[in-house]
Design a protein around this motif. Structure first.
Motif, PDB file in Angstrom:
ATOM      1  N   GLY A  94     -23.952  36.523  28.781  1.00 13.41           N
ATOM      2  CA  GLY A  94     -25.290  37.082  28.868  1.00 13.41           C
ATOM      3  C   GLY A  94     -25.271  38.569  29.162  1.00 13.41           C
ATOM      4  O   GLY A  94     -26.069  39.333  28.614  1.00 13.41           O
ATOM      5  N   HIS A  95     -24.351  38.989  30.030  1.00 12.57           N
ATOM      6  CA  HIS A  95     -24.259  40.404  30.368  1.00 12.57           C
ATOM      7  C   HIS A  95     -23.761  41.205  29.170  1.00 12.57           C
ATOM      8  O   HIS A  95     -24.228  42.320  28.914  1.00 12.57           O
ATOM      9  CB  HIS A  95     -23.329  40.601  31.569  1.00 12.57           C
ATOM     10  CG  HIS A  95     -23.503  41.919  32.250  1.00 12.57           C
ATOM     11  ND1 HIS A  95     -22.641  42.388  33.223  1.00 12.57           N
ATOM     12  CD2 HIS A  95     -24.440  42.899  32.091  1.00 12.57           C
ATOM     13  CE1 HIS A  95     -23.028  43.572  33.634  1.00 12.57           C
ATOM     14  NE2 HIS A  95     -24.120  43.908  32.972  1.00 12.57           N
ATOM     15  N   VAL A  96     -22.807  40.652  28.420  1.00 11.11           N
ATOM     16  CA  VAL A  96     -22.327  41.325  27.209  1.00 11.11           C
ATOM     17  C   VAL A  96     -23.473  41.481  26.212  1.00 11.11           C
ATOM     18  O   VAL A  96     -23.660  42.549  25.610  1.00 11.11           O
ATOM     19  CB  VAL A  96     -21.156  40.545  26.568  1.00 11.11           C
ATOM     20  CG1 VAL A  96     -20.865  41.062  25.158  1.00 11.11           C
ATOM     21  CG2 VAL A  96     -19.908  40.650  27.436  1.00 11.11           C
ATOM     22  N   ASP A  97     -24.239  40.416  26.040  1.00 11.04           N
ATOM     23  CA  ASP A  97     -25.376  40.465  25.118  1.00 11.04           C
ATOM     24  C   ASP A  97     -26.361  41.543  25.539  1.00 11.04           C
ATOM     25  O   ASP A  97     -26.852  42.329  24.713  1.00 11.04           O
ATOM     26  CB  ASP A  97     -26.054  39.093  25.082  1.00 11.04           C
ATOM     27  CG  ASP A  97     -27.139  38.994  24.022  1.00 11.04           C
ATOM     28  OD1 ASP A  97     -26.880  39.373  22.865  1.00 11.04           O
ATOM     29  OD2 ASP A  97     -28.240  38.526  24.345  1.00 11.04           O
ATOM     30  N   GLU A  98     -26.641  41.599  26.815  1.00  9.22           N
ATOM     31  CA  GLU A  98     -27.557  42.603  27.355  1.00  9.22           C
ATOM     32  C   GLU A  98     -27.013  44.015  27.139  1.00  9.22           C
ATOM     33  O   GLU A  98     -27.741  44.933  26.723  1.00  9.22           O
ATOM     34  CB  GLU A  98     -27.752  42.327  28.845  1.00  9.22           C
ATOM     35  CG  GLU A  98     -28.823  43.143  29.521  1.00  9.22           C
ATOM     36  CD  GLU A  98     -28.990  42.707  30.972  1.00  9.22           C
ATOM     37  OE1 GLU A  98     -28.086  43.000  31.782  1.00  9.22           O
ATOM     38  OE2 GLU A  98     -29.995  42.055  31.286  1.00  9.22           O
ATOM     39  N   ASP A 131     -30.088  35.001  21.681  1.00  3.21           N
ATOM     40  CA  ASP A 131     -30.333  34.852  23.108  1.00  3.21           C
ATOM     41  C   ASP A 131     -29.209  34.013  23.700  1.00  3.21           C
ATOM     42  O   ASP A 131     -28.605  33.186  23.001  1.00  3.21           O
ATOM     43  CB  ASP A 131     -31.683  34.165  23.337  1.00  3.21           C
ATOM     44  CG  ASP A 131     -32.170  34.288  24.773  1.00  3.21           C
ATOM     45  OD1 ASP A 131     -31.581  35.074  25.532  1.00  3.21           O
ATOM     46  OD2 ASP A 131     -33.138  33.600  25.128  1.00  3.21           O
ATOM     47  N   VAL A 132     -28.922  34.225  24.960  1.00  2.30           N
ATOM     48  CA  VAL A 132     -27.905  33.464  25.678  1.00  2.30           C
ATOM     49  C   VAL A 132     -28.603  32.769  26.836  1.00  2.30           C
ATOM     50  O   VAL A 132     -29.230  33.417  27.672  1.00  2.30           O
ATOM     51  CB  VAL A 132     -26.777  34.381  26.206  1.00  2.30           C
ATOM     52  CG1 VAL A 132     -25.740  33.566  26.965  1.00  2.30           C
ATOM     53  CG2 VAL A 132     -26.130  35.147  25.061  1.00  2.30           C
ATOM     54  N   LYS A 133     -28.487  31.447  26.884  1.00  2.00           N
ATOM     55  CA  LYS A 133     -29.307  30.699  27.834  1.00  2.00           C
ATOM     56  C   LYS A 133     -28.513  29.577  28.501  1.00  2.00           C
ATOM     57  O   LYS A 133     -27.863  28.781  27.841  1.00  2.00           O
ATOM     58  CB  LYS A 133     -30.514  30.111  27.097  1.00  2.00           C
ATOM     59  CG  LYS A 133     -31.566  29.496  27.987  1.00  2.00           C
ATOM     60  CD  LYS A 133     -32.820  29.194  27.190  1.00  2.00           C
ATOM     61  CE  LYS A 133     -33.519  30.475  26.764  1.00  2.00           C
ATOM     62  NZ  LYS A 133     -34.837  30.203  26.141  1.00  2.00           N
ATOM     63  N   HIS A 134     -28.591  29.529  29.814  1.00  2.59           N
ATOM     64  CA  HIS A 134     -27.990  28.426  30.561  1.00  2.59           C
ATOM     65  C   HIS A 134     -28.870  27.195  30.406  1.00  2.59           C
ATOM     66  O   HIS A 134     -30.089  27.288  30.246  1.00  2.59           O
ATOM     67  CB  HIS A 134     -27.854  28.801  32.034  1.00  2.59           C
ATOM     68  CG  HIS A 134     -27.002  27.857  32.819  1.00  2.59           C
ATOM     69  ND1 HIS A 134     -27.488  26.656  33.310  1.00  2.59           N
ATOM     70  CD2 HIS A 134     -25.698  27.914  33.202  1.00  2.59           C
ATOM     71  CE1 HIS A 134     -26.526  26.032  33.958  1.00  2.59           C
ATOM     72  NE2 HIS A 134     -25.425  26.768  33.909  1.00  2.59           N
ATOM     73  N   ILE A 135     -28.255  26.011  30.502  1.00  2.00           N
ATOM     74  CA  ILE A 135     -29.020  24.777  30.349  1.00  2.00           C
ATOM     75  C   ILE A 135     -30.112  24.655  31.419  1.00  2.00           C
ATOM     76  O   ILE A 135     -31.155  24.037  31.178  1.00  2.00           O
ATOM     77  CB  ILE A 135     -28.080  23.547  30.372  1.00  2.00           C
ATOM     78  CG1 ILE A 135     -28.812  22.308  29.845  1.00  2.00           C
ATOM     79  CG2 ILE A 135     -27.493  23.325  31.760  1.00  2.00           C
ATOM     80  CD1 ILE A 135     -27.890  21.137  29.590  1.00  2.00           C
ATOM     81  N   LEU A 136     -29.903  25.259  32.587  1.00  2.00           N
ATOM     82  CA  LEU A 136     -30.951  25.263  33.606  1.00  2.00           C
ATOM     83  C   LEU A 136     -32.192  25.970  33.089  1.00  2.00           C
ATOM     84  O   LEU A 136     -33.307  25.475  33.231  1.00  2.00           O
ATOM     85  CB  LEU A 136     -30.441  25.946  34.884  1.00  2.00           C
ATOM     86  CG  LEU A 136     -31.477  26.198  35.990  1.00  2.00           C
ATOM     87  CD1 LEU A 136     -32.106  24.889  36.465  1.00  2.00           C
ATOM     88  CD2 LEU A 136     -30.840  26.958  37.148  1.00  2.00           C
ATOM     89  N   LEU A 170     -27.249  34.120  38.698  1.00  2.00           N
ATOM     90  CA  LEU A 170     -28.334  34.891  39.282  1.00  2.00           C
ATOM     91  C   LEU A 170     -28.157  36.388  39.105  1.00  2.00           C
ATOM     92  O   LEU A 170     -29.134  37.122  39.003  1.00  2.00           O
ATOM     93  CB  LEU A 170     -28.444  34.581  40.784  1.00  2.00           C
ATOM     94  CG  LEU A 170     -28.800  33.146  41.153  1.00  2.00           C
ATOM     95  CD1 LEU A 170     -28.724  32.958  42.660  1.00  2.00           C
ATOM     96  CD2 LEU A 170     -30.185  32.783  40.642  1.00  2.00           C
ATOM     97  N   ARG A 171     -26.895  36.859  39.058  1.00  2.00           N
ATOM     98  CA  ARG A 171     -26.682  38.303  39.100  1.00  2.00           C
ATOM     99  C   ARG A 171     -25.909  38.863  37.911  1.00  2.00           C
ATOM    100  O   ARG A 171     -25.671  40.059  37.843  1.00  2.00           O
ATOM    101  CB  ARG A 171     -25.953  38.664  40.404  1.00  2.00           C
ATOM    102  CG  ARG A 171     -26.819  38.423  41.620  1.00  2.00           C
ATOM    103  CD  ARG A 171     -26.094  38.764  42.908  1.00  2.00           C
ATOM    104  NE  ARG A 171     -25.149  37.738  43.306  1.00  2.00           N
ATOM    105  CZ  ARG A 171     -25.467  36.644  43.976  1.00  2.00           C
ATOM    106  NH1 ARG A 171     -26.720  36.417  44.315  1.00  2.00           N
ATOM    107  NH2 ARG A 171     -24.560  35.759  44.316  1.00  2.00           N
ATOM    108  N   GLY A 172     -25.538  38.016  36.958  1.00  2.00           N
ATOM    109  CA  GLY A 172     -24.762  38.516  35.825  1.00  2.00           C
ATOM    110  C   GLY A 172     -25.584  39.338  34.860  1.00  2.00           C
ATOM    111  O   GLY A 172     -25.070  40.178  34.139  1.00  2.00           O
ATOM    112  N   GLN A 173     -26.896  39.105  34.819  1.00  2.00           N
ATOM    113  CA  GLN A 173     -27.760  39.797  33.878  1.00  2.00           C
ATOM    114  C   GLN A 173     -29.195  39.727  34.382  1.00  2.00           C
ATOM    115  O   GLN A 173     -29.495  39.018  35.344  1.00  2.00           O
ATOM    116  CB  GLN A 173     -27.678  39.134  32.497  1.00  2.00           C
ATOM    117  CG  GLN A 173     -28.150  37.695  32.524  1.00  2.00           C
ATOM    118  CD  GLN A 173     -28.039  36.969  31.203  1.00  2.00           C
ATOM    119  OE1 GLN A 173     -27.461  35.918  31.114  1.00  2.00           O
ATOM    120  NE2 GLN A 173     -28.604  37.544  30.178  1.00  2.00           N
ATOM    121  N   ASN A 174     -30.079  40.448  33.744  1.00  2.00           N
ATOM    122  CA  ASN A 174     -31.496  40.377  34.074  1.00  2.00           C
ATOM    123  C   ASN A 174     -32.105  39.212  33.300  1.00  2.00           C
ATOM    124  O   ASN A 174     -32.641  39.386  32.210  1.00  2.00           O
ATOM    125  CB  ASN A 174     -32.188  41.697  33.714  1.00  2.00           C
ATOM    126  CG  ASN A 174     -31.672  42.863  34.530  1.00  2.00           C
ATOM    127  OD1 ASN A 174     -31.417  42.719  35.721  1.00  2.00           O
ATOM    128  ND2 ASN A 174     -31.501  44.005  33.906  1.00  2.00           N
TER     129      ASN A 174
END
Length: 304
Positions: A94-98, A131-136, A170-174
């Protein structure tokens, strides 16, 4: 954040990651069971590479960005968001994508450099369209808590669940889905399933896994503190969205007990396992017998 159900079938490019296909195979199995129960279509990215778990950038930021740009490009080629059930993978990819989406707008030469390396390897280019999305996040924001509650066939009444978010999710990306300092998404899922949410100190802190190879005692002391805090708060189990946190808190719990001189014995569940129990999935399908800390106390409490 929406809690209304999706109007069409949800589809994702499924990135299982490394740990869920090895040491935590039960996470992969329970994710498939969850998708089956909720009629979510998962298209597995079988050619995807390890995200690097944050270690690639210690050698080269370009390496981390290129490897994960390729992972994201695989999902983009399908026209689907990338779905992971590992908060470490979520944080890294997710951070790479951002970062690359920002580079596309502000640093086109770096963006072109990454895609140039992908082209050399015959890979599809990273577009920055996905988009990169966690299952949560998928459960809360895409499927919806109200829709999830409607699918519950075995309410988890009487089960006290303590979330352990860990670091990356929680903190890897916005991510825009939760407050990194005071998250509530896991607790909201517990409530939707009929369980009680236990809030305790340490639920948003590091489990200690990253330092376990060179500072073992300190790592285990960190983990032991979280286990004790959850138990003292009245938790019957700890639920985590990260397989690395699961391995630290479950498979190493006997070692943590020896180092800290304490007794714990608290079961650690993967998030998909907990949800599946409420959806009526046979516990045998969820790999609960693979855990180091026995999970029978949970099944007994739920009369399963």
């Amino acid at each position: 954040m929406t809690t209304t159900p999706a109007t069409k079938q949800l589809q994702y490019a499924y990135y299982p990651g490394c740990v869920a296909q090895g040491a935590c195979r039960e996470l992969h199995d329970s994710t498939l069971a969850l998708a089956d129960k909720l009629a979510i279509e998962l298209v597995q990215l079988k050619k995807a590479a390890c995200c690097g778990s944050g270690t690639f950038k210690e050698d080269s930021q370009l390496l981390e960005d290129t490897v994960n740009a390729r992972n994201i490009a695989l999902s983009e080629s399908l026209g689907l968001p990338l779905l992971t059930h590992c908060s470490t993978c979520q944080g890294v990819i997710g951070h790479v994508d951002e970062r690359l989406k920002q580079a596309k707008a502000e640093d086109p030469s770096y963006f072109a450099q990454v895609n140039g390396l992908l082209k050399q390897e015959g890979c599809s280019p990273y577009q920055g369209s996905g988009d990169v999305k966690h299952i949560l996040w998928a459960l809360v924001a895409d499927y919806g808590l109200a829709a999830l509650a409607d699918r519950v066939t075995h309410k988890l009444t009487g089960l006290n669940c303590a979330a352990f978010y860990g670091c990356y999710i929680l903190r890897g990306q916005n991510n825009g889905f939760d407050d990194p300092l005071d998250p509530k998404s896991m607790e909201n899922v517990f409530t939707a399933l009929g369980a009680a949410a236990i809030v305790y100190p340490g639920r948003t802190q590091c489990c200690g896994w990253p330092i376990s190879s060179y500072a073992t005692e300190q790592s285990f002391a960190m983990a032991g503190g979280h286990l004790r805090a959850a138990i003292d708060a009245g938790a019957d189990c700890i639920v985590t969205p990260c397989p690395l946190c699961h391995m630290q808190l479950d498979s190493r719990q006997p070692e943590i007990a020896k180092v800290t001189g304490q007794t714990f014995g608290i079961p650690i569940l993967h998030l998909p396992q907990l949800v599946c129990l409420a959806l009526g999935v046979d516990p045998e399908r969820l790999g609960l017998d693979r855990h180091i800390v026995p999970t029978q106390s949970i099944l007994r409490k739920l009369k399963l």
